[in-house]
Write an enzyme that holds these catalytic residues in place. Structure first.
Site, PDB file in Angstrom:
ATOM      1  N   GLU A 230     -14.155  -2.333  -1.485  1.00  0.00           N
ATOM      2  CA  GLU A 230     -14.380  -2.707  -0.232  1.00  0.00           C
ATOM      3  C   GLU A 230     -15.792  -1.743   0.084  1.00  0.00           C
ATOM      4  OE1 GLU A 230     -11.344  -1.402   2.376  1.00  0.00           O
ATOM      5  OE2 GLU A 230     -12.060  -1.756   4.319  1.00  0.00           O
TER       6      GLU A 230
ATOM      7  N   ASP B 127       0.513  -0.429  -0.267  1.00  0.00           N
ATOM      8  CA  ASP B 127       0.166   0.010  -0.187  1.00  0.00           C
ATOM      9  C   ASP B 127       0.827   1.344   0.496  1.00  0.00           C
ATOM     10  OD1 ASP B 127      -2.715  -0.295   0.210  1.00  0.00           O
ATOM     11  OD2 ASP B 127      -3.122  -0.325   2.102  1.00  0.00           O
TER      12      ASP B 127
HETATM   13  O1  KIV Z   1      -4.849  -1.900   4.342  1.00  0.00           O
HETATM   14  C1  KIV Z   1      -4.976  -2.846   3.727  1.00  0.00           C
HETATM   15  O2  KIV Z   1      -5.600  -4.384   4.707  1.00  0.00           O
HETATM   16  C2  KIV Z   1      -6.309  -3.153   2.198  1.00  0.00           C
HETATM   17  C3  KIV Z   1      -6.947  -4.167   2.233  1.00  0.00           C
HETATM   18  C4  KIV Z   1      -7.997  -4.059   3.108  1.00  0.00           C
HETATM   19  C5  KIV Z   1      -8.416  -4.204   1.222  1.00  0.00           C
HETATM   20  O3  KIV Z   1      -6.550  -2.035   2.018  1.00  0.00           O
END
Ligand code: KIV
EC number: 2.1.2.11
Length: 261
Positions: free
Chosen positions: A179, A81
Site C-alpha cells: 500500500e 481483515d
Molecule cells: O482495510 C482495507 O480496506 C485495506 C485495503 C485498503 C488494502 O486494508
C-alpha cells in the site's frame, strides 16, 4: 465457481482484481461485476462506521460485516481483515482467525506488518489459516509511520518493506498487499516474491489491484487519496436522488397513483 487460495498464491502477472465490500448489497455488486476476490477490510471503520481511523474497529464488527458480505457473495473468494491488536499474540490471532473463518465464512485473513509479524503469520499458516500480508502504509499503525503518506521513498524504508514482504512469504503468506509505495519498489517486490502481490497506490506492476468500494463509487468524500480513481460520482447522484424524494413527498408528488393500491 469460488476461487481457492491455490489460484491466488502464485498468480504472477495475472492482473487479478480485489475490491472491498462490507455488506450484502455491495458484495452482491462486486460478485456480479466479476471481481476475483472480496476484501472485508477494516477500512469499513472509516467508510461505513464513521470512525476517524481503523484502530477502533473490533473483531465483533469485522465478524458482523464479514457474515453479511459472505451472504452477498457466496461464490467469491473472501478475505477478512484481522483488526488492530486482534493478532497481537499467536493465541489471539488464531482465535480471531477462527471466528472470521468459521462464523464469518472468510476464506483467508489479512493482517498488517512485515518482519515483526512474521512469527504470527508462521503460526497461523502452520495451523492451516491462509494469510494475506500487508506492508507499506499500514493504516492500523499509520501514526507511527507519520500518517497516511507514501512509504518506502528512502532507501532504508524501501529495504525494510522488501525484507518485510520476503519474511511474510517465508512465513507462508499466500500473498502480500503493498500500500502506497513507489511504483519502482512495488515492481521490485513483485519480481522478488514468488507469491502474488496486491497493490493499492503501488502502480501498475503488482500482480493484483485492490481498491475500497466507497472510493471507487464516490461515496466517501472525506478524503480522496491520489491513487484512487472514482468510476462514479455516487455521493452526488445519491444526494440528488434523495433530495428529489424529499421534495416530492413535501410537494405531494409521491406517492402518486403508480405507487398506491
Ligand atoms: O482495510 C482495507 O480496506 C485495506 C485495503 C485498503 C488494502 O486494508
Amino acid at each position: 465457481m469460488r476461487r481457492t487460495v491455490k489460484d491466488f498464491r502464485h498468480a504472477k502477472g495475472q492482473r487479478l482484481v480485489y475490491l472491498t465490500a462490507y455488506d450484502y448489497p455491495t458484495a452482491r455488486l462486486a460478485e456480479s461485476a466479476g471481481v476475483d476476490a472480496i476484501l472485508v477490510g477494516d477500512s469499513l471503520g472509516m467508510v461505513v462506521l464513521g470512525y476517524p481511523s481503523t484502530v477502533p474497529v473490533t473483531l465483533e464488527e469485522m465478524l458482523h460485516h464479514t457474515k453479511a458480505a459472505r451472504r452477498g457473495a457466496p461464490d467469491t473468494f473472501l478475505v477478512a481483515d484481522l483488526p488492530y491488536l486482534s493478532y497481537a499474540t499467536l493465541d489471539r490471532a488464531l482465535a480471531s482467525a477462527e471466528r472470521l473463518m468459521k462464523e464469518g465464512g472468510a476464506d483467508a485473513v489479512k493482517l498488517e506488518g512485515g518482519e515483526e509479524v512474521a512469527g504470527i503469520v508462521l503460526g497461523l499458516t502452520r495451523a492451516g489459516v491462509p494469510v494475506l500480508g500487508h506492508v507499506g502504509l499500514t493504516p492500523q499503525t499509520a501514526s507511527q509511520l507519520g500518517g497516511y503518506r507514501l512509504q518506502g521513498k528512502r532507501p532504508e524504508e524501501a529495504e525494510r518493506i522488501l525484507r518485510g514482504a520476503l519474511a511474510l512469504e517465508e512465513a507462508g503468506a499466500y500473498g502480500v498487499v503493498l500500500e502506497m509505495v513507489p511504483t519502482g519498489l512495488a515492481k521490485e517486490v513483485t519480481e522478488r516474491l514468488s507469491v502474488h502481490t496486491v497493490g493499492i497506490g503501488a502502480g501498475p506492476y503488482t500482480d493484483a489491484q485492490v481498491l475500497v468500494f466507497h472510493d471507487v463509487v464516490g461515496l466517501y468524500g472525506e478524503f480522496k487519496p491520489r491513487f484512487v480513481k472514482r468510476y462514479l460520482e455516487g455521493g452526488r447522484l445519491f444526494h440528488e436522488a434523495l433530495s428529489e424524494y424529499v421534495r416530492e413527498v413535501r410537494e405531494g408528488v409521491f406517492p402518486g397513483e403508480d405507487h398506491s393500491f
